[in-house]
Design an enzyme around this catalytic site. Sequence first.
Site, short mmCIF file in Angstrom:
data_model
loop_
_atom_site.label_atom_id
_atom_site.label_comp_id
_atom_site.label_asym_id
_atom_site.label_seq_id
_atom_site.Cartn_x
_atom_site.Cartn_y
_atom_site.Cartn_z
N SER A 322 0.76 -1.19 0.07
CA SER A 322 -0.01 -0.03 -0.06
C SER A 322 0.91 1.31 0.02
O SER A 322 0.66 2.27 -0.59
CB SER A 322 -0.78 -0.05 1.26
OG SER A 322 -1.63 1.43 1.38
N TRP A 325 2.53 1.67 -3.32
CA TRP A 325 1.42 1.87 -4.27
C TRP A 325 1.39 3.48 -4.41
O TRP A 325 1.18 4.06 -5.43
CB TRP A 325 0.15 1.50 -3.85
CG TRP A 325 -0.99 2.06 -4.67
CD1 TRP A 325 -1.78 1.42 -6.12
CD2 TRP A 325 -1.89 3.02 -4.65
NE1 TRP A 325 -2.64 2.25 -6.35
CE2 TRP A 325 -2.71 3.26 -5.55
CE3 TRP A 325 -1.90 4.23 -3.56
CZ2 TRP A 325 -3.92 4.43 -5.76
CZ3 TRP A 325 -2.79 5.25 -3.84
CH2 TRP A 325 -3.54 5.31 -4.81
N HIS A 326 1.53 4.29 -3.47
CA HIS A 326 1.83 5.56 -3.33
C HIS A 326 2.74 6.10 -4.29
O HIS A 326 2.87 7.52 -4.42
CB HIS A 326 1.65 6.20 -1.96
CG HIS A 326 0.36 6.01 -1.06
ND1 HIS A 326 0.07 4.86 -0.62
CD2 HIS A 326 -0.73 6.89 -1.03
CE1 HIS A 326 -1.26 5.12 -0.10
NE2 HIS A 326 -1.57 6.24 -0.31
N GLY A 327 3.86 5.64 -4.39
CA GLY A 327 4.94 6.24 -5.01
C GLY A 327 6.32 5.38 -4.84
O GLY A 327 6.52 4.55 -3.94
N PHE A 482 -0.05 9.76 -7.62
CA PHE A 482 0.18 8.50 -7.34
C PHE A 482 -0.77 7.22 -8.39
O PHE A 482 -0.98 7.77 -9.30
CB PHE A 482 -0.64 8.15 -5.85
CG PHE A 482 0.09 8.91 -4.59
CD1 PHE A 482 1.40 9.33 -4.60
CD2 PHE A 482 -0.62 9.44 -3.82
CE1 PHE A 482 1.87 10.15 -3.74
CE2 PHE A 482 -0.15 10.37 -2.66
CZ PHE A 482 1.31 10.58 -2.69
#
Lengths: 482, 311
Positions: A322, A325-327, A482
């Site tokens: 997770s 996933w943001h960066g 993102f």
Amino acid sequence: MLFNSIDFAVFLPIVFALYWFVTNKRLKLQNFLLVIASYTFYGWWDWRFLSLIIFSTLVDYSVGLALKKQENQTKRKILLWTSILVNLGFLGFFKYYNFFLDNFITAFSFFGTEIKANSLYIILPVGISFYTFQTLSYTIDVYKRKLEPTKDLIAFAAFVSFFPQLVAGPIERATNLLPQFYKKRKFIYSQATDGMKQILWGLFKKIVIADNAAEYANMIFNDSSDYSGSTLVLGALFFTFQIYGDFSGYSDIAIGTSRLFGFNLKRNFAFPYFSRDIAEFWRRWHISLSTWFRDYLYIPLGGSRGGIWMKIRNTFIIFIVSGFWHGANWTFIVWGALNAIYFIPLLLTNNNRNNLDIVARGKYLPSFKELISMLLTFGLTVFAWIFFRAENMEHAFSYISQIVSLSLFEMPYFLGIRKAAMIVGFIILFLLIEWIGREQQYAIKTLVSKWKKPFQWVFYYLIVMLIFLYGTTSKEFIYFQF
Amino acid sequence: MKRFIRHIILFSSIVLASIYFILSQADGYSDPFYLKFTTPQQKSLIIGTSKAAQGIIPSVIAENFDIPVYNYSFSINSSPFGPKYLESIKHKLSQKKRDGVFILNVDCWSIASRCTEPNDILSFRENNTCIAEMETVDKNPNLSYLLKYMSGNYYKILHKPAVALLHDDGWLEVSLSMDSISVARRTKSTLLNYKNKQSIYKYSSLRVDYLVKTIDFLNEFGDVYLVRLPVSPKLMAIENDVMPDFNNTINQIVNKTSGYLDLTTTNDLYKYTDGVHLQKESGKKVTEEISKWIRNVEAQQKGTKKGTTVK
């Protein structure tokens, strides 16, 4: 196109008028209009990346139909992996290529081997992480036979690219959104006004709270070495409200806009800063992503059914993925891991589902215990956000080490502290309204519904005026990256 | 649906009318430049950067001369000499009469560029400012200015911050605390800022050409006077480092004007809010000096030719 821009203020009424008046309420035509509007909305940033959406749409549409016809399990798996590889391949290339390359080179140089490799100048297509996950949910659900694949390409294209939630969610499940494209939509006054209210509240969160908080968060984080520990704490708090106002504001505008067109999107935020533990926080923050990972990653991995080590492993996997996933940055990975560390004690002691209901339901104030729990959870969240906001790990550690110093006890000082005090006033007002409206879908849904109509109008008028007077120049939403 | 549309139109109309009303209340407290784009075209102008905007007071000139002079100076970023400022001056100047007075504040920053190639006209720092983009400079209320340049600051229309007030004659009155600690803190910060500029700003012959073009243009409508305003000795040292032969450069063009007054020889006589800008009272004294000098020059001009340097 930004929701908080003049472009969108012109675009939305045009699409609305065409949708309800010109298409003559014919379903196919309405869906087609939504596809065109969505592609225009997306192409406003960079029309070249439309090809990715179109390609992804065609691949998943074809895979869906092929899965329906195919009974052979091996071939079905091949079809599923084709979709996964195409979607994650795009995501991996555009978002993670340089990250993996840089870390690969660093790892090898650590062992004394110099590798020469060229990193590429890659522009990240806006919203790629969102629509990729949305289309993946379709293929996986069809593969698992939870969903009938659609034969209607236009409806499917509209589902993938639906403009209100295309670039920053909520990440919709095909099971929820796709069937809505098959049904005739009816204009309902109460639904439309509710949508307008939610848009208004979203704009307030974004423009008045997030964008103003961003000015100070950016100033303090960008030159963190110049500030005292107490100022850095304020910087972290400003970022805490910036990211919440920004992202939940976007979700509110997206959900409200969808309602104008007769659609119901999933809720994405449920007053997360009033959570009493981290498990509750994650049930209330970015709900569409958390549930996506729960259903398509955590549960297939075994969830919390195995032994202690399996629970710990799965929890770390879901939180780290997770974060990633943001960066493509170690700061996001550490942010995810930190949340896993917060979460695991609750999971192992079976206390992760203690707080399922909204805090202090039906009461004006929380109990002392609830208040302490909320403050503690909020403090942990603020600490984790430092990693999320920092440029890199070195920055994050230096930021934290400066906080933990004697300068923590100095009076905070930075340029524009007077205006900042005004923004703090708005944040307090905002928290108060959110607290009062915490049992609703969004804070102002029923806040003034019992008032007489003219007073209701005055309330909404005041919000618009606050947005006009105290809004800053239109800024991009954080989650676009993102 | 009809009810929804009707309500939206009614609500939007109320909101738009309120916004228009608020915008029409914008004044000299709201923004340091706004009134420069709302006042009528002018016959006489003060041209320069923020030093002139704060340091040359039109009402003091009017007391001495009985001439209404308008202060059309902006800031170090917006109004150095170049095509955009010249164009804006053309918009602001009423070109009907030929007996105007034009006071041009010159310093090393206004003939310097902060781009790698100082004569690269496309990279001039004022290209994206209100000076370059505002074609309408005399409309009240000036909605295009308010919408473009005040966005994000509309609360200032209602709050009226007390620090800066732009007067109707273009003078920017800045009221800052003048206790020694506040002045020292501001001076330290401003001088640090100028020290950073020192390595970035480079002399631009093209800007000097535009200074000459500005003088030539204004000469058609009256008398042009060049003035170098006083600065704190510390800033003077920086300016001398940036352009040691600044006065020589100006003296080469002074014959095109009615004269050049270099007030940096009297730097110690005045007070500064931050080492760069004259404090209000000092601004009055400096403006009186300028007025006296202009009167002397005018008296001399009756008997001699143009191009007098007075120190």
